[in-house]
Design an enzyme around this catalytic site. Structure first.
Site, PDB file in Angstrom:
ATOM      1  N   SER A 297      12.025   2.215  -1.141  1.00  0.00           N
ATOM      2  CA  SER A 297      11.764   1.865  -2.862  1.00  0.00           C
ATOM      3  C   SER A 297      11.706   1.203  -4.001  1.00  0.00           C
ATOM      4  CB  SER A 297      11.451   3.229  -3.015  1.00  0.00           C
ATOM      5  OG  SER A 297      11.068   3.331  -4.679  1.00  0.00           O
TER       6      SER A 297
ATOM      7  N   ARG B 210       5.750  -6.592  -8.394  1.00  0.00           N
ATOM      8  CA  ARG B 210       5.372  -6.217  -7.512  1.00  0.00           C
ATOM      9  C   ARG B 210       5.030  -7.958  -6.657  1.00  0.00           C
ATOM     10  NH1 ARG B 210       3.591  -0.714  -5.625  1.00  0.00           N
ATOM     11  NH2 ARG B 210       5.591  -0.053  -5.955  1.00  0.00           N
TER      12      ARG B 210
ATOM     13  N   ARG C 186      -1.798  -3.213  -8.624  1.00  0.00           N
ATOM     14  CA  ARG C 186      -1.597  -2.216  -8.783  1.00  0.00           C
ATOM     15  C   ARG C 186      -0.283  -2.178  -9.145  1.00  0.00           C
ATOM     16  NH1 ARG C 186       0.784   2.431  -6.197  1.00  0.00           N
ATOM     17  NH2 ARG C 186       1.207   1.389  -4.740  1.00  0.00           N
TER      18      ARG C 186
HETATM   19  C1  FAD Z   1       6.306   4.662   2.050  1.00  0.00           C
HETATM   20  C2  FAD Z   1       4.603   4.620   0.676  1.00  0.00           C
HETATM   21  C3  FAD Z   1       5.734   4.895  -0.536  1.00  0.00           C
HETATM   22  C4  FAD Z   1       4.358   4.868  -1.819  1.00  0.00           C
HETATM   23  N1  FAD Z   1       5.102   5.432  -3.434  1.00  0.00           N
HETATM   24  C5  FAD Z   1       4.112   5.217  -4.124  1.00  0.00           C
HETATM   25  C6  FAD Z   1       4.464   6.404  -5.381  1.00  0.00           C
HETATM   26  O1  FAD Z   1       5.543   6.098  -5.038  1.00  0.00           O
HETATM   27  N2  FAD Z   1       3.865   6.804  -6.442  1.00  0.00           N
HETATM   28  C7  FAD Z   1       2.283   6.132  -6.035  1.00  0.00           C
HETATM   29  O2  FAD Z   1       1.949   6.263  -6.995  1.00  0.00           O
HETATM   30  N3  FAD Z   1       2.115   5.791  -5.025  1.00  0.00           N
HETATM   31  C8  FAD Z   1       2.976   5.442  -3.828  1.00  0.00           C
HETATM   32  N4  FAD Z   1       2.357   4.948  -2.841  1.00  0.00           N
HETATM   33  C9  FAD Z   1       0.835   4.849  -2.702  1.00  0.00           C
HETATM   34  C10 FAD Z   1       0.183   6.086  -2.257  1.00  0.00           C
HETATM   35  O3  FAD Z   1       0.955   7.084  -1.943  1.00  0.00           O
HETATM   36  C11 FAD Z   1      -1.175   6.296  -1.753  1.00  0.00           C
HETATM   37  O4  FAD Z   1      -1.828   4.998  -2.456  1.00  0.00           O
HETATM   38  C12 FAD Z   1      -1.755   6.985  -2.126  1.00  0.00           C
HETATM   39  O5  FAD Z   1      -1.258   7.887  -1.347  1.00  0.00           O
HETATM   40  C13 FAD Z   1      -3.074   7.069  -1.367  1.00  0.00           C
HETATM   41  O6  FAD Z   1      -3.817   9.057  -1.155  1.00  0.00           O
HETATM   42  P1  FAD Z   1      -5.000   9.258  -0.595  1.00  0.00           P
HETATM   43  O7  FAD Z   1      -4.721  11.138  -0.744  1.00  0.00           O
HETATM   44  O8  FAD Z   1      -6.083   8.598  -1.232  1.00  0.00           O
HETATM   45  O9  FAD Z   1      -5.067   8.693   0.933  1.00  0.00           O
HETATM   46  P2  FAD Z   1      -4.254   9.556   1.831  1.00  0.00           P
HETATM   47  O10 FAD Z   1      -2.150  10.497   1.288  1.00  0.00           O
HETATM   48  O11 FAD Z   1      -3.158   8.060   2.567  1.00  0.00           O
HETATM   49  O12 FAD Z   1      -4.510  10.423   3.001  1.00  0.00           O
HETATM   50  C14 FAD Z   1      -5.821   9.674   3.460  1.00  0.00           C
HETATM   51  C15 FAD Z   1      -5.728  11.273   4.953  1.00  0.00           C
HETATM   52  O13 FAD Z   1      -7.203  10.493   5.227  1.00  0.00           O
HETATM   53  C16 FAD Z   1      -7.161  11.063   6.513  1.00  0.00           C
HETATM   54  N5  FAD Z   1      -7.850  10.459   7.344  1.00  0.00           N
HETATM   55  C17 FAD Z   1      -8.029   9.022   7.272  1.00  0.00           C
HETATM   56  N6  FAD Z   1      -9.205   8.250   8.031  1.00  0.00           N
HETATM   57  C18 FAD Z   1     -10.090   9.860   8.198  1.00  0.00           C
HETATM   58  C19 FAD Z   1     -10.718   9.391   9.269  1.00  0.00           C
HETATM   59  N7  FAD Z   1     -11.178   9.241   9.793  1.00  0.00           N
HETATM   60  N8  FAD Z   1     -11.668  11.319   9.231  1.00  0.00           N
HETATM   61  C20 FAD Z   1     -10.499  11.808   8.976  1.00  0.00           C
HETATM   62  N9  FAD Z   1      -9.556  12.700   7.815  1.00  0.00           N
HETATM   63  C21 FAD Z   1      -9.607  11.083   7.357  1.00  0.00           C
HETATM   64  C22 FAD Z   1      -6.198  10.014   6.455  1.00  0.00           C
HETATM   65  O14 FAD Z   1      -5.372  11.878   7.636  1.00  0.00           O
HETATM   66  C23 FAD Z   1      -4.910  11.094   5.022  1.00  0.00           C
HETATM   67  O15 FAD Z   1      -4.455  12.338   5.619  1.00  0.00           O
HETATM   68  C24 FAD Z   1       3.041   4.443  -2.102  1.00  0.00           C
HETATM   69  C25 FAD Z   1       2.935   4.379  -0.752  1.00  0.00           C
HETATM   70  C26 FAD Z   1       3.013   4.690   0.288  1.00  0.00           C
HETATM   71  C27 FAD Z   1       2.703   3.995   1.795  1.00  0.00           C
END
Ligand code: FAD
Length: 472
Positions: A59, A106, A222
């Site tokens: 991080s 970044r 971002r």
């Molecule tokens: C290691 C890491 C650390 C991070 N730290 C930060 C931070 O500190 N602050 C910040 O703002 N952002 C951070 N980010 C970015 C942020 O975490 C993500 O952008 C955010 O979690 C995305 O959320 P989301 O709900 O859009 O998608 P996700 O959290 O990726 O959730 C997507 C969901 O959809 C499901 N899914 C996918 N495809 C399908 C399908 N075909 N059918 C059914 N279900 C499906 C998956 O299983 C998952 O549960 C970080 C990212 C990473 C990788």
């Protein structure tokens, strides 16, 4: 229907994203006609822990708490890093960006780390590109209190305690700024009109997208911590709009529509399970796709490589059609799920490459050295001033041409059709980004003068004609 299926990191093979981030759901609706925005903007995080299976994030809070990035001045110095004297360490971010030091944005930290390893040949290791991220000067109690969780992750996967030994890190694909194009309704003050059913609606009526799978909030780059904010914001605004439109009278979809779609998917599934003798291994193809995308469409992008990679992705897609599965059962068959997801990665890979190929400029995470705007070379005040004027002219011309969202539509031939859409910048006007640029202070001065003149002239900035190619 609301999609919240996250990013598409697996298109790059290994990334910091979860292993479920295949982009498959988004790709399916893109293939069904939904527009995709800003595909080429992929964020590469500067500090990840290299790993054979995946890349784990280290991080930004490590640098936020005072972590220092460095390499030994002697290439591939084999000494224990703790014994290398200060004078023999190159704190390249601190030297090159004295104002921001290790806290540069970044994309800049990523490029510098990449550059120090590839161009300057100063990677800590010879066969694996990496630099040191050093926290060892910070008291252990502070580290445990503030960064305990992330340091434990490093120790768990690397077997080294980062409290006493500098970590080895390298950039990794981390976030998809692009995603499904979504609409919004503008409020009179320039924000989003709460409760509008247009908010977060894709180009397919009734289909919404929120979170990382939409394209809406992060432009080309971002800012750290902004993703969770945009997830919450897009969810809040989407929900109110969907709720408002839920009562609207619509003819229910014919039952036969669902039945036909289900049958189509079942036939597709069966055909894949039954396929024999194709000889192609989906995991091998994914490996090749990931390597290719990481090589040409991450930190540094060049048109000849992007064009060649596009053809290679098309060839990989052809090979994917000949995949046969080792598991042909219908019980928890991960093989078939993965192979289908892999097929959905090619349309995304193609729109990323095509968008990157056409965008002849540098913007945020999209960096093409062939189109970089150099700093000021002159040393005399008059020359500096003239070059700064020219720089601002070019910046304005580039802004007019490229401050646009890239919109990809899936063509009937399987190739993305790219168009561009204007961006509403009425609330925050664009301005030059001058981190570390030689002569940045003169450019800043000229730019401010232009803004003042614009205010006086009611919005018009006097610029000289600058030749730019037709928009593609
Ligand atoms: C290691 C890491 C650390 C991070 N730290 C930060 C931070 O500190 N602050 C910040 O703002 N952002 C951070 N980010 C970015 C942020 O975490 C993500 O952008 C955010 O979690 C995305 O959320 P989301 O709900 O859009 O998608 P996700 O959290 O990726 O959730 C997507 C969901 O959809 C499901 N899914 C996918 N495809 C399908 C399908 N075909 N059918 C059914 N279900 C499906 C998956 O299983 C998952 O549960 C970080 C990212 C990473 C990788």
């Amino acid at each position: 229907v609301i999609l919240a299926t996250g990013g598409c990191g697996l298109v790059y093979g290994r990334s910091t994203m979860s292993m479920v981030c295949t982009g498959s759901a988004v790709s399916r609706v893109y293939q069904a006609g939904a527009a995709y925005g800003n595909g080429e903007f992929i964020q590469v995080h500067p500090t990840a822990i290299p790993g054979a299976d995946k890349l784990r994030l280290m991080s930004e809070s490590a640098r936020g708490e005072g972590g220092r990035v460095w390499v030994p001045r002697t290439p591939q110095d084999t000494r224990d890093p703790r014994t290398i004297p200060e004078a023999e360490r190159f704190y390249f971010l601190e030297e090159r960006y004295p104002k921001y030091m290790n806290l540069v944005p970044r994309d800049i930290a990523t490029r510098e780390i990449f550059d120090i390893c590839t161009t300057d040949g100063l990677s800590v290791e010879k066969d694996r590109l990496c630099v040191y991220l050093d926290l060892t000067h910070i008291p252990k109690e502070t580290l445990d209190r503030k960064l305990g969780g992330i340091l434990d992750i490093y120790e768990k996967f690397q077997g080294v305690d980062p409290r006493t030994t500098p970590m080895k890190i390298f950039p990794a694909v981390h976030y998809s700024m692009g995603g499904l194009w979504v609409d919004y309704e503008r409020s009179p003050t320039g924000g989003m009109l709460e409760g509008s059913p247009r908010n977060q609606q894709t180009s397919l009526p009734g289909l919404y997208a929120i979170g990382e799978c939409d394209y809406q909030y992060h432009g080309a780059n971002r800012l750290g911590a902004n993703s969770l904010l945009s997830c919450i914001f897009s969810g809040l605004f989407c929900a109110a709009g969907v709720q408002a439109s839920a009562g609207a009278k619509r003819a229910p979809a014919a039952e036969s529509l669902y039945a036909a779609a289900l049958r189509r998917e079942e036939e597709r599934h069966e055909a894949l399970i039954q396929r024999r003798g194709g000889g192609e291994n989906p995991y091998g193809i994914h490996h090749e796709l990931g390597d290719l995308m990481t090589r040409v469409a991450t930190v540094v992008r060049r048109n000849d490589q992007l064009a060649a990679a596009y053809d290679e992705v098309c060839a990989l897609e052809e090979r994917w059609r000949r995949c046969s599965l080792s598991d042909t059962g219908n019980w928890t068959n991960q093989n078939v799920v993965f192979t289908k997801s892999l097929g959905d990665m090619f349309p995304l890979a193609k729109l990323i490459l095509k968008g990157a190929l056409l965008r002849d400029e540098c913007r945020g995470a999209h960096y093409k050295p062939d189109f970089e705007m150099p700093g000021i070379a002159a040393t005399d005040p008059e020359g500096k001033r003239r070059e700064a004027e020219e720089w601002c002219d070019r910046f304005e011309a580039n802004t007019n041409k490229w401050l646009k969202s890239t919109i990809a539509n899936h063509g009937a031939d399987g190739h993305p059709q790219i168009t561009y859409e204007d961006i509403d910048t009425s609330l925050i006007p664009p301005r030059p980004r001058l981190y570390g640029l030689v002569g940045g202070e003169v450019i800043e001065e000229v730019w401010r003068e232009r803004l003042r003149a614009r205010e006086v002239n009611g919005g018009q900035v006097a610029t000289r004609e600058v030749g730019v190619g037709a928009q593609s």
